[in-house]
Scaffold this motif. Structure first.
Motif, PDB file in Angstrom:
ATOM      1  N   GLU A  61       6.423  10.253 -13.000  1.00 19.51           N
ATOM      2  CA  GLU A  61       7.244  10.622 -11.847  1.00 19.51           C
ATOM      3  C   GLU A  61       6.623  10.136 -10.540  1.00 19.51           C
ATOM      4  N   ILE A  62       5.311  10.257 -10.440  1.00 19.36           N
ATOM      5  CA  ILE A  62       4.612   9.808  -9.231  1.00 19.36           C
ATOM      6  C   ILE A  62       4.665   8.285  -9.133  1.00 19.36           C
ATOM      7  N   HIS A  63       4.437   7.596 -10.232  1.00 18.39           N
ATOM      8  CA  HIS A  63       4.499   6.126 -10.222  1.00 18.39           C
ATOM      9  C   HIS A  63       5.896   5.641  -9.843  1.00 18.39           C
ATOM     10  N   ASP A  64       6.926   6.321 -10.338  1.00 14.23           N
ATOM     11  CA  ASP A  64       8.298   5.957  -9.965  1.00 14.23           C
ATOM     12  C   ASP A  64       8.507   6.110  -8.460  1.00 14.23           C
ATOM     13  N   ALA A  65       7.967   7.181  -7.881  1.00 19.10           N
ATOM     14  CA  ALA A  65       8.080   7.397  -6.436  1.00 19.10           C
ATOM     15  C   ALA A  65       7.331   6.305  -5.672  1.00 19.10           C
ATOM     16  N   LEU A  66       6.142   5.937  -6.136  1.00 20.84           N
ATOM     17  CA  LEU A  66       5.365   4.864  -5.502  1.00 20.84           C
ATOM     18  C   LEU A  66       6.157   3.562  -5.498  1.00 20.84           C
ATOM     19  N   THR A  67       6.808   3.253  -6.601  1.00 18.79           N
ATOM     20  CA  THR A  67       7.598   2.031  -6.720  1.00 18.79           C
ATOM     21  C   THR A  67       8.750   2.021  -5.718  1.00 18.79           C
ATOM     22  N   VAL A  68       9.400   3.158  -5.553  1.00 23.24           N
ATOM     23  CA  VAL A  68      10.514   3.258  -4.603  1.00 23.24           C
ATOM     24  C   VAL A  68      10.021   3.031  -3.177  1.00 23.24           C
ATOM     25  N   VAL A  69       8.866   3.594  -2.834  1.00 24.50           N
ATOM     26  CA  VAL A  69       8.311   3.406  -1.487  1.00 24.50           C
ATOM     27  C   VAL A  69       7.954   1.939  -1.264  1.00 24.50           C
ATOM     28  N   LYS A  70       7.320   1.311  -2.233  1.00 26.61           N
ATOM     29  CA  LYS A  70       6.971  -0.104  -2.088  1.00 26.61           C
ATOM     30  C   LYS A  70       8.221  -0.950  -1.861  1.00 26.61           C
ATOM     31  N   ARG A  71       9.268  -0.656  -2.584  1.00 21.96           N
ATOM     32  CA  ARG A  71      10.532  -1.380  -2.416  1.00 21.96           C
ATOM     33  C   ARG A  71      11.090  -1.169  -1.009  1.00 21.96           C
ATOM     34  N   LYS A  72      11.061   0.063  -0.538  1.00 23.69           N
ATOM     35  CA  LYS A  72      11.553   0.381   0.808  1.00 23.69           C
ATOM     36  C   LYS A  72      10.710  -0.321   1.865  1.00 23.69           C
ATOM     37  N   PHE A  73       9.404  -0.407   1.630  1.00 21.92           N
ATOM     38  CA  PHE A  73       8.496  -0.993   2.606  1.00 21.92           C
ATOM     39  C   PHE A  73       8.780  -2.478   2.828  1.00 21.92           C
ATOM     40  N   LYS A  74       9.369  -3.146   1.876  1.00 21.47           N
ATOM     41  CA  LYS A  74       9.692  -4.574   2.034  1.00 21.47           C
ATOM     42  C   LYS A  74      10.558  -4.786   3.276  1.00 21.47           C
ATOM     43  N   GLY A  75      11.269  -3.756   3.721  1.00 21.96           N
ATOM     44  CA  GLY A  75      12.074  -3.848   4.923  1.00 21.96           C
ATOM     45  C   GLY A  75      11.275  -3.719   6.211  1.00 21.96           C
ATOM     46  N   TYR A  76       9.997  -3.433   6.115  1.00 19.67           N
ATOM     47  CA  TYR A  76       9.125  -3.296   7.290  1.00 19.67           C
ATOM     48  C   TYR A  76       8.569  -4.672   7.655  1.00 19.67           C
ATOM     49  N   ARG A  77       9.408  -5.470   8.256  1.00 16.63           N
ATOM     50  CA  ARG A  77       9.034  -6.843   8.606  1.00 16.63           C
ATOM     51  C   ARG A  77       7.769  -6.872   9.465  1.00 16.63           C
ATOM     52  N   GLY A  78       6.893  -7.822   9.137  1.00 17.57           N
ATOM     53  CA  GLY A  78       5.677  -7.997   9.917  1.00 17.57           C
ATOM     54  C   GLY A  78       4.627  -6.925   9.682  1.00 17.57           C
ATOM     55  N   CYS A  79       4.768  -6.173   8.603  1.00 18.68           N
ATOM     56  CA  CYS A  79       3.814  -5.096   8.296  1.00 18.68           C
ATOM     57  C   CYS A  79       3.231  -5.304   6.899  1.00 18.68           C
ATOM     58  N   GLU A  80       2.043  -4.771   6.699  1.00 15.75           N
ATOM     59  CA  GLU A  80       1.404  -4.844   5.392  1.00 15.75           C
ATOM     60  C   GLU A  80       0.918  -3.461   4.987  1.00 15.75           C
ATOM     61  N   LEU A  81       1.453  -2.976   3.882  1.00 19.93           N
ATOM     62  CA  LEU A  81       1.063  -1.685   3.331  1.00 19.93           C
ATOM     63  C   LEU A  81      -0.348  -1.829   2.759  1.00 19.93           C
ATOM     64  N   THR A  82      -1.286  -1.034   3.268  1.00 19.95           N
ATOM     65  CA  THR A  82      -2.676  -1.154   2.828  1.00 19.95           C
ATOM     66  C   THR A  82      -3.087  -0.030   1.881  1.00 19.95           C
ATOM     67  N   GLU A  83      -2.558   1.183   2.100  1.00 19.10           N
ATOM     68  CA  GLU A  83      -2.888   2.322   1.237  1.00 19.10           C
ATOM     69  C   GLU A  83      -1.640   3.172   1.025  1.00 19.10           C
ATOM     70  N   LEU A  84      -1.506   3.668  -0.193  1.00 21.60           N
ATOM     71  CA  LEU A  84      -0.399   4.548  -0.542  1.00 21.60           C
ATOM     72  C   LEU A  84      -0.950   5.582  -1.508  1.00 21.60           C
ATOM     73  N   TRP A  85      -0.746   6.873  -1.199  1.00 21.48           N
ATOM     74  CA  TRP A  85      -1.345   7.887  -2.046  1.00 21.48           C
ATOM     75  C   TRP A  85      -0.503   9.150  -2.158  1.00 21.48           C
ATOM     76  N   TYR A  86      -0.844   9.894  -3.225  1.00 27.10           N
ATOM     77  CA  TYR A  86      -0.241  11.205  -3.475  1.00 27.10           C
ATOM     78  C   TYR A  86      -1.354  12.236  -3.451  1.00 27.10           C
ATOM     79  N   ASP A  87      -1.204  13.222  -2.580  1.00 28.83           N
ATOM     80  CA  ASP A  87      -2.114  14.362  -2.461  1.00 28.83           C
ATOM     81  C   ASP A  87      -1.242  15.597  -2.655  1.00 28.83           C
ATOM     82  N   GLU A  88      -1.437  16.293  -3.778  1.00 29.48           N
ATOM     83  CA  GLU A  88      -0.533  17.389  -4.121  1.00 29.48           C
ATOM     84  C   GLU A  88      -0.486  18.480  -3.061  1.00 29.48           C
ATOM     85  N   ASN A  89      -1.624  18.896  -2.529  1.00 30.03           N
ATOM     86  CA  ASN A  89      -1.613  19.951  -1.504  1.00 30.03           C
ATOM     87  C   ASN A  89      -0.830  19.528  -0.270  1.00 30.03           C
ATOM     88  N   GLN A  90      -1.079  18.305   0.194  1.00 34.10           N
ATOM     89  CA  GLN A  90      -0.367  17.807   1.374  1.00 34.10           C
ATOM     90  C   GLN A  90       1.115  17.623   1.067  1.00 34.10           C
TER      91      GLN A  90
END
Length: 143
Positions: free
Chosen positions: A43-72
């Motif tokens: 479930e978490i990996h599926d969510a990560l994949t969706v975010v990466k796909r969405k991020f492709k629309g952030y022209r001129g940006c580079e995603l450097t870190e993506l994480w899941y912290d359950e408490n946060q």
């Protein structure tokens, strides 16, 4: 006729090349997943994949870190349910996951909404689904 085909092909190639340069980059992102009681690893990996796909629309940006912290994620999900779209869309808490990210913005400022040559830190991605069997979708993002 051959010249026309060559010109059209080169034009399409240049357009696609320029689009790929402009698209948000996710190739070298560092992913971190904290152990979870609430969600399976899939479930978490599926969510990560969706975010990466969405991020492709952030022209001129580079995603450097993506994480899941359950408490946060739990804290941010509760805020979303009280103050955000979750207060009106009927989504249950078990169908909300929040991921965090850092990304760099190039000299162009991305699409103009970010400070050029900057780093955005702790950027939230709020994903929802109708139930456990549905796919995640990004419902909100930002700070």
């Amino acid at each position: 006729m051959k010249k026309t085909i060559v010109v059209i092909s080169v034009t399409i190639f240049i357009f696609l090349f320029m689009f790929n340069i402009q698209a948000g980059k996710t190739k070298n992102v560092q992913v971190s997943i904290e152990e979870s009681i609430k969600f399976s690893e899939e479930e978490i990996h599926d969510a990560l994949t969706v975010v990466k796909r969405k991020f492709k629309g952030y022209r001129g940006c580079e995603l450097t870190e993506l994480w899941y912290d359950e408490n946060q994620s739990n804290k941010d999900a509760k805020d979303y349910l009280i103050y955000g779209n979750g207060s009106t869309n009927g989504i249950k808490e078990e169908n909300v996951i929040v991921l965090l990210s850092n990304f760099d913005v190039n000299a162009s400022g991305g699409d103009g909404s970010f400070e050029p040559n900057s780093t955005e830190s702790n950027w939230k991605w709020i994903l929802i689904r109708d139930d456990k069997n549905d796919k995640w979708s990004v419902d909100d993002w930002g700070y």
